[in-house]
Design a protein around this motif. Structure first.
Motif, PDB file in Angstrom:
ATOM      1  N   THR A 206       0.854  -1.178   0.000  1.00  0.00           N
ATOM      2  CA  THR A 206       0.000   0.000   0.000  1.00  0.00           C
ATOM      3  C   THR A 206       0.896   1.237   0.000  1.00  0.00           C
ATOM      4  N   SER A 353      -0.661   0.289  -9.757  1.00  0.00           N
ATOM      5  CA  SER A 353      -1.845   0.357  -8.909  1.00  0.00           C
ATOM      6  C   SER A 353      -1.976   1.722  -8.260  1.00  0.00           C
ATOM      7  N   HIS A 356      -3.002   4.288 -10.848  1.00  0.00           N
ATOM      8  CA  HIS A 356      -4.416   4.107 -11.188  1.00  0.00           C
ATOM      9  C   HIS A 356      -5.309   4.671 -10.092  1.00  0.00           C
ATOM     10  N   GLU A 357      -4.930   4.486  -8.835  1.00  0.00           N
ATOM     11  CA  GLU A 357      -5.711   5.039  -7.732  1.00  0.00           C
ATOM     12  C   GLU A 357      -5.636   6.561  -7.716  1.00  0.00           C
ATOM     13  N   THR A 382      -2.700  -3.818 -12.640  1.00  0.00           N
ATOM     14  CA  THR A 382      -3.489  -2.863 -11.868  1.00  0.00           C
ATOM     15  C   THR A 382      -4.237  -3.609 -10.778  1.00  0.00           C
ATOM     16  N   VAL A 384      -6.346  -3.754  -7.295  1.00  0.00           N
ATOM     17  CA  VAL A 384      -7.327  -2.862  -6.681  1.00  0.00           C
ATOM     18  C   VAL A 384      -6.903  -2.621  -5.242  1.00  0.00           C
ATOM     19  N   LEU A 385      -6.459  -1.413  -4.945  1.00  0.00           N
ATOM     20  CA  LEU A 385      -6.029  -1.084  -3.600  1.00  0.00           C
ATOM     21  C   LEU A 385      -7.242  -0.888  -2.691  1.00  0.00           C
ATOM     22  N   ALA A 388      -9.225   2.496  -3.096  1.00  0.00           N
ATOM     23  CA  ALA A 388      -9.967   2.559  -4.356  1.00  0.00           C
ATOM     24  C   ALA A 388     -11.170   1.626  -4.324  1.00  0.00           C
ATOM     25  N   GLN A 389     -11.015   0.479  -3.696  1.00  0.00           N
ATOM     26  CA  GLN A 389     -12.144  -0.450  -3.586  1.00  0.00           C
ATOM     27  C   GLN A 389     -13.250   0.145  -2.716  1.00  0.00           C
ATOM     28  N   ARG A 391     -13.906   3.365  -2.307  1.00  0.00           N
ATOM     29  CA  ARG A 391     -14.556   4.420  -3.084  1.00  0.00           C
ATOM     30  C   ARG A 391     -15.525   3.832  -4.101  1.00  0.00           C
TER      31      ARG A 391
END
Length: 499
Positions: A206, A353, A356-357, A382, A384-385, A388-389, A391
């Motif tokens: 992260t 990642s 992208h976030e 990519t 999914v952090l 972002a998940q 959101r």
């Protein structure tokens, strides 16, 4: 040469290899080379001559398929692969030398069929790899897939050359293999790793974990390498092959014109891309150049050797670092920093990642990572952090709640325009309502007649089963101090999900 009488009367004819006839001849094969054949075990000279004539009458393709073994063909195929990358050829050579030749090398090309190849691959699946695991295990499924790919590519050349009619390797079934996707080191995965020692095959950090690592390695000589890999998604070979002449720090541009990869321990350089640099990255690279210049001056003042190689990341004597050294150094620093383990290539996954976030589009990520297809970028690089998940989940819930609210408001509006029971049934006359608003009085007939008179039934008000409201104005809802503003948009029948 023996006469026919001696052939029939020799007392040693029963001995193996004695008294039999051989033929020895040569002809051009399908590849244009002179193919020599020696066959024996024939009972008479005439039988040997007939066998020789039959062999010479066959085509060059048939002679090659019957005389060439799989081992000979695989080595010929490897020698003809001159336009592939050295790393690819290295992997092909490992498959051929370690697995395919020991199991298939003695067979002739003409003897290969789908049934025999399936039996051989079943036998290979029972063997163990270098880690002691069976080849059929899920961890080794990619190795079995690569073996089939290697054999199929070699036999495809035999089909194109006309040596065999079809490729029997197409019908081989091996364990399915799915490329692992990168998984984020969430708190739950970190606790499981600390308890059991198990880790995902491909893991990424992260933003907080990456910041912890970078703060721990600020004084490392290769800090700029870790920074570039983690934030700009450079490959290991691209970072190790970077030169100062390919950096434009004034305009914030980085040109990757070589990729220092390894085939075994041999270093190979190959193909380019361009990347933009932010201000912080430019500052990191300027500081790295300053440190390198100071180290160079100290060595020269001490009378030690220094090689001006021009590379950005060098060793103590100025030579470019080996890619394997970068991986080993990174593993050591990760262990010292106390963060969950990731591979050096995992920083590249994490860079995609995080970008992208931060709002970068997939096309931008494709150009950043240097992929030929956007599908590779979207499917592999990519992850999914967690933020972002979260959101995405909140946005989905708000979308559903807004749609439910619009549907309920539309239903209430239709109900006001067309109240239930207002319209009479078809064919029934609608009584006229007085203008004064009083109840209409039905007057009985004044004259008695023998015939029946039809009277209109008295009018009664409609029962709507709704409470009577005197105040029709819509009051704003009362909001308590503890109630969040988002609850105002939540309909009564659809509660807002909590996360």
């Amino acid at each position: 040469m023996l006469d026919e009488g001696l052939e029939r009367s020799c007392s040693r004819l029963t001995e193996r290899g004695h008294g039999s006839w051989y033929f020895h001849c040569s002809a051009t094969n399908r590849l244009g080379r002179l193919e020599r054949a020696r066959r024996g075990g024939y009972p008479s000279q005439a039988a040997a001559r007939r066998a020789r004539d039959e062999w010479l009458a066959t085509t060059g393709e048939d002679r090659t398929a019957r005389s060439w073994t799989v081992e000979r063909w695989l080595r010929y195929w490897l020698a003809s692969r001159t336009s592939i990358r050295p790393t690819t050829k290295l992997h092909y050579t490992r498959d051929v030398e370690r697995v395919l030749i020991p199991h298939l090398g003695r067979l002739c090309l003409a003897d290969l069929d789908a049934r025999r190849l399936r039996a051989v691959f079943t036998e290979i699946a029972r063997t163990t790899n270098a880690k002691g695991q069976p080849q059929s295990a899920s961890a080794s499924a990619s190795a079995m897939q690569h073996l089939r790919t290697t054999l199929r590519a070699a036999l495809n050349l035999a089909v194109r050359e006309g040596v065999i009619a079809t490729n029997p390797a197409r019908h081989i079934e091996v364990p399915s293999y799915r490329k692992p996707h990168a998984k984020v080191w969430t708190d739950g995965r970190v606790e499981e790793w600390q308890r059991t020692g198990e880790r995902p095959p491909v893991a990424v950090w992260t933003a907080d974990q990456l910041a912890t690592f970078l703060n721990a390695v600020t004084d490392d000589a290769l800090f700029a390498l870790w920074w570039l890999t983690a934030l700009r998604g450079l490959r290991r070979g691209e970072a190790c092959g970077l030169r100062w002449s390919e950096l434009d720090l004034d305009h914030g541009v980085l040109f990757v014109v070589r990729n220092r990869t390894t085939a075994g321990y041999q270093v190979i350089e190959g193909e380019p891309k361009t990347a933009a640099l932010d201000r912080r990255t430019v500052k990191v690279l300027r500081e790295h150049r300053r440190r390198q210049a100071q180290h160079r001056e100290r060595r020269l003042d001490a009378g030690r050797v220094w090689h001006d190689s021009g590379y950005v990341f060098v060793g103590k004597e100025g030579n470019p670092i080996h890619p394997s050294y970068a991986s080993g150094r990174f593993r050591l620093l990760v262990a010292r920093a106390g963060v969950p383990p990731v591979r050096l290539h995992g920083l590249r996954h994490g860079a995609a990642s995080l970008a992208h976030e931060a709002g970068a589009e997939l096309k931008t990520l494709q150009d950043l990572l240097g992929h030929s297809s956007i599908v590779i970028t979207a499917d592999t690089y990519t992850s999914v952090l967690p933020l972002a998940q979260r959101r995405c989940a909140d946005a989905t819930a708000k979308l559903v709640l807004a749609a439910d609210r619009r549907t309920r408001e539309k239903s209430r509006g239709n109900g006001r325009r067309n109240p239930r029971g207002q319209r009479p049934a078809k064919g029934v006359p609608t009584p006229a309502r007085p203008a004064t608003g009083r109840k209409p009085q039905v007057t009985p007939p004044t004259t008695k007649t023998a015939s029946r008179s039809v009277t209109t039934p008295p009018w009664r008000p409609r029962d709507t089963h709704r409470p009577h409201r005197t105040d029709t104005k819509k009051r704003p809802p009362r909001v308590s101090a503890a109630q969040p503003p988002l609850d105002l948009a939540c309909p009564k029948r659809l509660e807002l999900p909590t996360f």
